[in-house]
Design a protein around this motif. Structure first.
Motif, mmCIF file in Angstrom:
data_model
loop_
_atom_site.group_PDB
_atom_site.id
_atom_site.type_symbol
_atom_site.label_atom_id
_atom_site.label_comp_id
_atom_site.label_asym_id
_atom_site.label_seq_id
_atom_site.Cartn_x
_atom_site.Cartn_y
_atom_site.Cartn_z
ATOM 1 N N LYS A 98 0.821 -1.081 0.018
ATOM 2 C CA LYS A 98 0.126 -0.063 -0.056
ATOM 3 C C LYS A 98 0.935 1.110 0.141
ATOM 4 N N TYR A 99 2.180 1.162 0.711
ATOM 5 C CA TYR A 99 2.757 2.459 0.597
ATOM 6 C C TYR A 99 4.212 2.261 0.150
ATOM 7 N N ASP A 100 4.356 1.443 -0.945
ATOM 8 C CA ASP A 100 5.661 1.216 -1.531
ATOM 9 C C ASP A 100 5.283 0.425 -2.784
ATOM 10 N N GLU A 101 5.288 1.055 -3.930
ATOM 11 C CA GLU A 101 5.022 0.442 -5.247
ATOM 12 C C GLU A 101 6.111 -0.430 -5.573
ATOM 13 N N ASN A 102 7.242 -0.413 -4.969
ATOM 14 C CA ASN A 102 8.307 -1.607 -5.228
ATOM 15 C C ASN A 102 8.324 -2.627 -4.845
ATOM 16 N N LYS A 103 7.235 -2.955 -3.672
ATOM 17 C CA LYS A 103 7.206 -3.968 -2.822
ATOM 18 C C LYS A 103 6.070 -4.817 -3.578
ATOM 19 N N VAL A 104 6.147 -6.122 -4.161
ATOM 20 C CA VAL A 104 5.177 -6.791 -4.924
ATOM 21 C C VAL A 104 5.418 -8.336 -4.525
ATOM 22 N N VAL A 105 3.993 -8.866 -4.159
ATOM 23 C CA VAL A 105 3.954 -10.360 -4.137
ATOM 24 C C VAL A 105 3.392 -10.715 -5.253
ATOM 25 N N ALA A 106 3.876 -11.969 -5.925
ATOM 26 C CA ALA A 106 3.151 -12.841 -6.906
ATOM 27 C C ALA A 106 3.144 -14.160 -6.618
ATOM 28 N N SER A 107 1.927 -14.800 -6.893
ATOM 29 C CA SER A 107 1.882 -16.173 -6.462
ATOM 30 C C SER A 107 1.126 -17.163 -7.517
ATOM 31 N N GLY A 108 1.505 -18.278 -7.678
ATOM 32 C CA GLY A 108 0.804 -19.412 -8.352
ATOM 33 C C GLY A 108 1.085 -20.585 -7.574
ATOM 34 N N ASP A 109 2.172 -21.430 -8.324
ATOM 35 C CA ASP A 109 2.406 -22.560 -7.510
ATOM 36 C C ASP A 109 3.903 -22.279 -6.953
#
Length: 703
Positions: free
Chosen positions: A211-222
């Protein structure tokens, strides 16, 4: 004398021209408008209160609610595009009339304008996967623009998730199954920030931005992939999950991780997955650096690749929502979960199964997109309200049968639907998928989830027809015998004939060597000729060529003589047949439709033979690069159902196909039928219900 001769000649020329024009006019069609037959609103239930029901409108993959005015909502179907409501779901309107048919897998609404939105596109069902990229509208879906992230259907790239930064609104991330894309200028341009390697499958389904840092991202699948530098580097967190401690000899991996960030503290993260029959929830309080397990037990009904969602309550971190086949809620931080939805008719928490979207607003209101439509709860799942309203026409039909203004259709996860000429009702025989259907007078035959049943329009009682084989749950061909009104034909790897009189089955294709591929297309003519196709070819090891894909049969007394005609249509080496139609007045004239894309301008969509399959002519003139699914012959016209609507042409090989667009959005056409008593053309779609068109009794012209 000469003048009289000239006048006579002119008279005959004019007469011949008129005859020629008359003949041409009577071989063509004056196009009228399509009308949506529906279901437009929820059909009548086919069972009593308290019983399970398969009733619903159809598969909703994505939802967006404008929080400044929650009555404004958008719902995306995985095959039927996008719908908009401005009155909280009472009425819906189609809002995705774009150049190519596509589903909508995710939606981002602008915080300042409910008419400004971006969508991730993806048609995702069975073996059909494609998308158009990210598309943008600034007028509530009335018109759409492509962005820099754009694909063609033949590239087979559906997007699964689209997220926008809260701190920098020009920054978006989107993921396909294999890659992650980023833009910093509202998709005027983009870069690929994750490129899957061949030996490291990910199958992305989720994206979340801090929410406060556009450089922090989590992506998931398997896997669970995390970046803290805007995608320059990614780290796989899945080896930290606790299932590694309980492998017990298992070599497999979890099928899908679902995850969410805590709205009250975005450094806190939950991950949900299933492994070896156990459900796991794990928590991180430092954005994925360290993890601790919360549960490991059999808690939920299916957490898998197609059903896995988790969300935190926005103001009470002890409340956690999980969605799989059903919705579950914990009020103690995920130690105990209670089931909060049920497919039972009339109960307070009634909701269709198979949750595809779980959306929790800042005020705690919970929305779901499921295989029956849209649901909402204002009390943490204790009670649910169906918001499918009127106009959310996203029903996915596999097949239809029509007769005397009545329709029976098999639907994805909605059992079978019946339109009796006045209203729709759901048979609700089995909680699952409907398949192929037949109508004859009051008699109705339906295929549902691998069972064959016989009933009538008069009541909702259905008798099981026992079968000596296991029919496909979706789309094995099913026809009445053209030779005996007391029999029907069903298929698996063979053609089976059933007698309603003695309730006995016999195999009609016993003389064909066993080929363990299913029959996908079948037609038979009363004069004794039968054609059928299988879904995979076989290469002849002794002679170069194909075999075992297409057969012609000749009826001799009560048995059949079969001839393999696969090699005469060499296109079958890389194309599958989706339909076979024999011309009623000429059993040697046969048409086939084909599945697949073409990279060149030449199309291989429809072929025709006039010599019983010995030779074939490509009659695909004018067709775009779409999959074709069904053919219908009516008088001197051919109708074709495709992934981009219904096309029509005359039965002249050189003539071109023309799209019948009037009033129908671009949709997946799965089946076509003509009601000879009313002269109405029916088209079933996979994601937009059933459409009808009144055909004139006298043909005029195509325009």
């Amino acid at each position: 004398m000469i003048r009289k001769s000239i006048i006579t000649t002119l008279f005959f020329l004019i007469l011949m021209a008129q005859c020629s024009m008359s003949h041409a006019q009577h071989s063509k069609l004056e196009i009228t408008k399509w009308k949506c037959l529906g279901p437009i609103s929820l059909p009548d239930y086919g069972v009593d209160s308290g019983q399970w029901s398969a009733n619903g409108m159809g598969w909703i993959e994505s939802l967006a609610v404008w929080e400044k005015k929650p009555k404004v909502m958008y719902a995306g179907s995985n095959t039927g595009g996008l719908y908009r409501t401005r009155n909280g779901g009472k009425t819906w309107k189609f809002a995705f009339d774009v150049s190519r048919v596509s589903g909508v897998t995710d939606i981002v609404l602008d915080s300042e304008s409910s008419k400004k939105l971006w969508v991730a596109t993806g048609t995702t069902y069975f073996d059909n996967d494609w998308g158009l990229g990210v598309m943008y509208s600034e007028n509530g879906g009335k018109s759409w623009s492509e962005t820099s992230l754009s694909f063609l259907p033949n590239q087979s790239v559906p997007l699964w998730c689209l997220e926008r930064s809260s701190t920098k609104p020009s920054v978006f991330y989107a993921c396909s199954e294999t890659d992650i894309f980023k833009t910093s200028d509202h998709w005027a341009s983009h870069e690929k920030v994750y490129d899957e390697k061949e030996d490291a499958r990910v199958h992305f389904r989720h994206l979340v931005i801090h929410k406060y840092d556009e450089n922090k991202v989590v992506a998931s699948g398997d896997k669970i992939m995390i970046t803290i530098d805007g995608g320059q580097k990614w780290k796989d967190m899945s080896p930290k999950m606790s299932y590694h401690l309980h492998k017990n000899g298992h070599d497999s991996l979890p099928d899908r991780y679902a995850m969410c960030l805590n709205p009250a503290d975005n450094n806190q993260m939950l991950v949900l997955y299933e492994y070896a029959g156990y459900d796991y929830i794990e928590r991180s309080d430092d954005f994925g650096t360290t993890w601790r397990p919360l549960i490991r037990r059999r808690t939920f009904n299916r957490v898998d690749r197609n059903h896995a969602e988790i969300a935190w309550h926005p103001t009470n971190s002890e409340i956690i929502f999980v969605a799989g086949v059903r919705v579950y809620v914990s009020t103690d931080g995920s130690y105990r979960f209670n089931t909060k939805s049920s497919p039972s008719v009339g109960v307070a928490n009634e909701m269709h199964d198979d949750i595809r979207e779980l959306l929790v607003l800042s005020d705690g209101t919970v929305y779901t997109g499921n295989d029956g439509g849209v649901g909402v709860s204002h009390d943490n799942g204790e009670t649910w309200q169906n918001l499918s309203g009127k106009g959310l026409t996203v029903t996915q039909f596999f097949d239809i049968a029509v007769d005397q203004g009545r329709v029976v259709g098999g639907c994805q996860d909605l059992s079978s639907m019946i339109y009796d000429g006045e209203k729709w009702k759901n048979t609700s025989l089995i909680y699952g998928d409907g398949g192929n259907n037949l109508i004859r007078d009051e008699e109705v035959i339906v295929m549902q989830s691998g069972t064959l049943r016989k009933g009538s329009f008069a009541n909702n009682k259905w008798d099981m027809i026992s079968v000596p084989f296991h029919p496909n749950r979706f789309n094995y061909p099913l026809i009445f015998s053209p030779f005996d009104t007391t029999k029907l034909w069903a298929t698996d790897h063979h053609i089976w004939e059933y007698s309603f009189v003695d309730k006995h089955w016999r195999k009609l294709t016993d003389s064909i060597k066993p080929v363990l591929t299913k029959i996908v297309a079948l037609d038979a003519h009363p004069n004794g000729v039968v054609y059928f196709a299988k879904d995979q070819p076989t290469w002849n090891p002794e002679k170069v060529g194909l075999k075992d894909r297409m057969f012609r049969g000749r009826r001799i007394h009560e048995s059949f003589e079969w001839t393999d005609i696969t090699s005469s249509l060499n296109i079958l080496a890389w194309r599958g047949i989706t339909d076979i139609v024999i011309r009623p007045d000429n059993p040697k004239e046969v048409f086939v439709s084909l599945y697949g894309y073409d990279n060149s301008e030449r199309r291989f969509k429809v072929f025709k033979t006039i010599d019983g399959g010995e030779s074939w002519v490509n009659i695909s003139n004018g067709l775009p690069d779409v999959n074709t699914f069904c053919i219908l012959v009516w008088k001197d016209l051919l109708f074709l159902g495709t992934d981009g609507g219904v096309y029509v042409k005359t039965n002249q090989d050189e003539d071109s196909w023309k799209l019948i667009r009037k009033n129908m959005p671009r949709v997946h056409i799965t089946d076509l039928g003509i009601d000879s008593t009313t002269n109405v053309l029916y088209a079933s779609t996979f994601g937009a219900g059933i459409w009808t068109m009144k055909l004139p009794r006298k043909l005029v012209k195509i325009r």
